[in-house]
Design a protein around this motif. Structure first.
Motif, PDB file in Angstrom:
ATOM      1  N   ILE A   3       0.840  -1.194   0.000  1.00 13.61           N
ATOM      2  CA  ILE A   3       0.000   0.000   0.000  1.00 13.61           C
ATOM      3  C   ILE A   3       0.874   1.244   0.000  1.00 13.61           C
ATOM      4  O   ILE A   3       1.852   1.330   0.755  1.00 13.61           O
ATOM      5  N   GLY A   4       0.519   2.203  -0.829  1.00 13.51           N
ATOM      6  CA  GLY A   4       1.112   3.528  -0.759  1.00 13.51           C
ATOM      7  C   GLY A   4       0.138   4.462  -0.059  1.00 13.51           C
ATOM      8  O   GLY A   4      -1.084   4.292  -0.166  1.00 13.51           O
ATOM      9  N   PHE A   5       0.661   5.436   0.667  1.00 10.76           N
ATOM     10  CA  PHE A   5      -0.220   6.392   1.350  1.00 10.76           C
ATOM     11  C   PHE A   5       0.363   7.785   1.203  1.00 10.76           C
ATOM     12  O   PHE A   5       1.504   8.040   1.606  1.00 10.76           O
ATOM     13  N   ILE A   6      -0.456   8.683   0.649  1.00  7.72           N
ATOM     14  CA  ILE A   6      -0.037  10.050   0.372  1.00  7.72           C
ATOM     15  C   ILE A   6      -0.848  11.008   1.240  1.00  7.72           C
ATOM     16  O   ILE A   6      -2.076  11.039   1.163  1.00  7.72           O
ATOM     17  N   GLY A   7      -0.172  11.805   2.065  1.00  7.18           N
ATOM     18  CA  GLY A   7      -0.851  12.822   2.857  1.00  7.18           C
ATOM     19  C   GLY A   7      -0.978  12.430   4.314  1.00  7.18           C
ATOM     20  O   GLY A   7      -1.836  11.611   4.654  1.00  7.18           O
ATOM     21  N   LEU A   8      -0.147  13.008   5.162  1.00  6.59           N
ATOM     22  CA  LEU A   8      -0.100  12.617   6.574  1.00  6.59           C
ATOM     23  C   LEU A   8      -0.453  13.774   7.494  1.00  6.59           C
ATOM     24  O   LEU A   8       0.251  14.070   8.463  1.00  6.59           O
ATOM     25  N   GLY A   9      -1.570  14.440   7.186  1.00  4.17           N
ATOM     26  CA  GLY A   9      -2.136  15.375   8.145  1.00  4.17           C
ATOM     27  C   GLY A   9      -2.721  14.596   9.305  1.00  4.17           C
ATOM     28  O   GLY A   9      -2.502  13.382   9.447  1.00  4.17           O
ATOM     29  N   ALA A  10      -3.493  15.257  10.149  1.00  3.07           N
ATOM     30  CA  ALA A  10      -4.038  14.587  11.328  1.00  3.07           C
ATOM     31  C   ALA A  10      -4.878  13.372  10.960  1.00  3.07           C
ATOM     32  O   ALA A  10      -4.777  12.308  11.591  1.00  3.07           O
ATOM     33  N   MET A  11      -5.700  13.499   9.919  1.00  7.17           N
ATOM     34  CA  MET A  11      -6.534  12.375   9.490  1.00  7.17           C
ATOM     35  C   MET A  11      -5.707  11.310   8.785  1.00  7.17           C
ATOM     36  O   MET A  11      -5.795  10.115   9.099  1.00  7.17           O
ATOM     37  N   GLY A  12      -4.904  11.733   7.829  1.00  7.06           N
ATOM     38  CA  GLY A  12      -4.137  10.779   7.049  1.00  7.06           C
ATOM     39  C   GLY A  12      -3.159   9.979   7.890  1.00  7.06           C
ATOM     40  O   GLY A  12      -3.007   8.764   7.693  1.00  7.06           O
ATOM     41  N   ALA A  13      -2.502  10.635   8.841  1.00  5.85           N
ATOM     42  CA  ALA A  13      -1.541   9.931   9.685  1.00  5.85           C
ATOM     43  C   ALA A  13      -2.220   8.845  10.505  1.00  5.85           C
ATOM     44  O   ALA A  13      -1.684   7.738  10.661  1.00  5.85           O
ATOM     45  N   ALA A  14      -3.411   9.140  11.028  1.00  3.74           N
ATOM     46  CA  ALA A  14      -4.139   8.147  11.824  1.00  3.74           C
ATOM     47  C   ALA A  14      -4.576   6.965  10.965  1.00  3.74           C
ATOM     48  O   ALA A  14      -4.478   5.801  11.383  1.00  3.74           O
ATOM     49  N   ILE A  15      -5.044   7.242   9.754  1.00  5.84           N
ATOM     50  CA  ILE A  15      -5.490   6.169   8.865  1.00  5.84           C
ATOM     51  C   ILE A  15      -4.299   5.318   8.426  1.00  5.84           C
ATOM     52  O   ILE A  15      -4.366   4.075   8.430  1.00  5.84           O
ATOM     53  N   ALA A  16      -3.205   5.969   8.040  1.00  6.22           N
ATOM     54  CA  ALA A  16      -2.023   5.230   7.608  1.00  6.22           C
ATOM     55  C   ALA A  16      -1.490   4.357   8.737  1.00  6.22           C
ATOM     56  O   ALA A  16      -1.069   3.207   8.513  1.00  6.22           O
ATOM     57  N   MET A  17      -1.494   4.873   9.963  1.00 13.21           N
ATOM     58  CA  MET A  17      -1.017   4.085  11.093  1.00 13.21           C
ATOM     59  C   MET A  17      -1.862   2.832  11.284  1.00 13.21           C
ATOM     60  O   MET A  17      -1.322   1.745  11.587  1.00 13.21           O
ATOM     61  N   ASP A 125      -9.725  11.804  16.062  1.00 13.43           N
ATOM     62  CA  ASP A 125      -9.820  10.788  17.105  1.00 13.43           C
ATOM     63  C   ASP A 125     -10.625   9.585  16.620  1.00 13.43           C
ATOM     64  O   ASP A 125     -10.310   8.439  16.971  1.00 13.43           O
ATOM     65  N   ALA A 126     -11.648   9.826  15.798  1.00  8.08           N
ATOM     66  CA  ALA A 126     -12.420   8.722  15.232  1.00  8.08           C
ATOM     67  C   ALA A 126     -11.577   7.928  14.233  1.00  8.08           C
ATOM     68  O   ALA A 126     -11.691   6.696  14.153  1.00  8.08           O
ATOM     69  N   ALA A 127     -10.733   8.627  13.470  1.00 11.23           N
ATOM     70  CA  ALA A 127      -9.845   7.938  12.539  1.00 11.23           C
ATOM     71  C   ALA A 127      -8.900   7.009  13.280  1.00 11.23           C
ATOM     72  O   ALA A 127      -8.689   5.847  12.892  1.00 11.23           O
ATOM     73  N   ALA A 128      -8.317   7.504  14.373  1.00  9.17           N
ATOM     74  CA  ALA A 128      -7.386   6.685  15.147  1.00  9.17           C
ATOM     75  C   ALA A 128      -8.075   5.465  15.749  1.00  9.17           C
ATOM     76  O   ALA A 128      -7.479   4.384  15.846  1.00  9.17           O
ATOM     77  N   ALA A 129      -9.351   5.614  16.131  1.00  8.51           N
ATOM     78  CA  ALA A 129     -10.105   4.532  16.768  1.00  8.51           C
ATOM     79  C   ALA A 129     -10.824   3.636  15.767  1.00  8.51           C
ATOM     80  O   ALA A 129     -11.570   2.753  16.167  1.00  8.51           O
ATOM     81  N   ARG A 130     -10.581   3.855  14.461  1.00  8.17           N
ATOM     82  CA  ARG A 130     -11.248   3.084  13.400  1.00  8.17           C
ATOM     83  C   ARG A 130     -12.763   3.222  13.496  1.00  8.17           C
ATOM     84  O   ARG A 130     -13.505   2.256  13.301  1.00  8.17           O
ATOM     85  N   LYS A 131     -13.223   4.428  13.769  1.00  7.28           N
ATOM     86  CA  LYS A 131     -14.650   4.689  13.933  1.00  7.28           C
ATOM     87  C   LYS A 131     -15.195   5.613  12.832  1.00  7.28           C
ATOM     88  O   LYS A 131     -16.278   6.189  12.992  1.00  7.28           O
TER      89      LYS A 131
END
Length: 297
Positions: A3-17, A125-131
């Motif tokens: 997987i490639g992931f482009i864009g690590l703002g607050a949302m993107g970083a949580a999703i990529a993690m 916070d929802a992104a980090a919690a997979r919500k």
């Protein structure tokens, strides 16, 4: 999966993690390389460009701020489409305009690459919690690849249709509805406060009655307390989505009186010096200010 992931703002970083934690081999790119360090420590590799992040990928995710940013990382020099192999899939999770999504769909088709729009409802916070609540649209063969991955990132994946831009329109409509809730809460708190009712108590009463829903609870508390920092979703991004909603409606010949009102509210609050460090719920300061109930920014 690669997987490639482009864009690590607050949302993107949580999703990529979360993709890294799910066991995928993830290669990340961000214009500010400092944002890649937590992902690198977690096991991701760091690419020098979007093209490099896409080269070995079966799927590339992007989560960037707006139409211009997505067009740049996709179509620009060393963009996603210069690296992504035919048959792979690009999943765009950005909130962008309908016209931009339509143009990108054409360019992906010409390159023999799949394109799925999958914008999300939810804060970091929802992104980090997979919500997250995810709205997805694209051709069936591309959704078959995308949906199992998206299901690892949110609490639900809604399939909007086969045309990617349809998901972007649904996201813009949802944000329009949220913006009207924010304006309503601002006006309601102004009336309650002016009558001597504590706004926090007022919000608590209503959100434990007929308005027991996350938007009223989250934004009601912020507006009643007039605490608009830190920004879960910044004021300029909310203003951008309002413009995109009005543009989409105009293209369809649909008048949106409430969106036009909110447009003017965004302009007014920005004129007061409220900016990117504030949550978009700060647009409620217009109603509070007009009622003489504003405490601070």
């Amino acid at each position: 999966m690669q997987i490639g992931f482009i864009g690590l703002g607050a949302m993107g970083a949580a999703i990529a993690m979360n993709l890294v934690k799910s066991g995928h081999q993830v290669q990340v790119f961000n214009r500010n390389p400092d944002r890649t360090e937590p992902l690198r420590r977690a096991g991701a590799t760091v690419a020098a460009s979007p093209a490099e992040a896409a080269q070995r990928a079966d799927v590339v995710f992007s989560m960037v701020a707006d139409d211009a940013a997505l067009t740049s990382v996709t179509l620009g020099e060393n963009g996603i489409l210069t690296g992504l192999r035919p048959g792979a899939v690009h999943i765009s999770m950005s909130t962008i305009g309908v016209a931009a999504a339509q143009a990108l769909t054409v360019r992906h088709h010409e390159a023999g690459v799949g394109f799925v729009s999958a914008p999300v409802f939810g804060r970091p916070d929802a992104a980090a919690a997979r919500k997250l609540f995810i709205m997805a649209a694209g051709a069936d063969e591309h959704l078959k690849v995308a949906v199992p991955l998206l299901e690892q990132l949110g609490q639900s994946v809604g399939i909007v249709g086969s045309v990617p831009s349809q998901a972007n329109l649904v996201k813009l409509i949802g944000n329009f509805m949220l913006s009207v809730i924010i304006e309503t809460l601002g006006e309601a708190c102004a009336v309650a406060g002016k009558a001597g009712i504590d706004p926090m108590h007022f919000v608590d009463l209503l959100t434990n009655a007929n308005f027991n829903a996350p938007p009223y609870k989250i934004y009601g508390s912020m507006i009643a307390s007039q605490q608009f920092q830190p920004a879960g979703f910044s004021l300029p991004l909310g203003q951008k989505d309002n413009r995109l909603m009005l543009a989409a409606a105009e293209a369809l010949g649909v008048p949106l009186p409430l969106a036009s009102l909110v447009h003017d509210r965004f302009l007014a609050v920005r004129a007061q010096g409220i900016g990117a460090e504030h949550d978009w719920s700060a647009v409620a300061l217009c109603a509070l200010t007009e009622a003489g109930m504003r405490k601070h920014a």
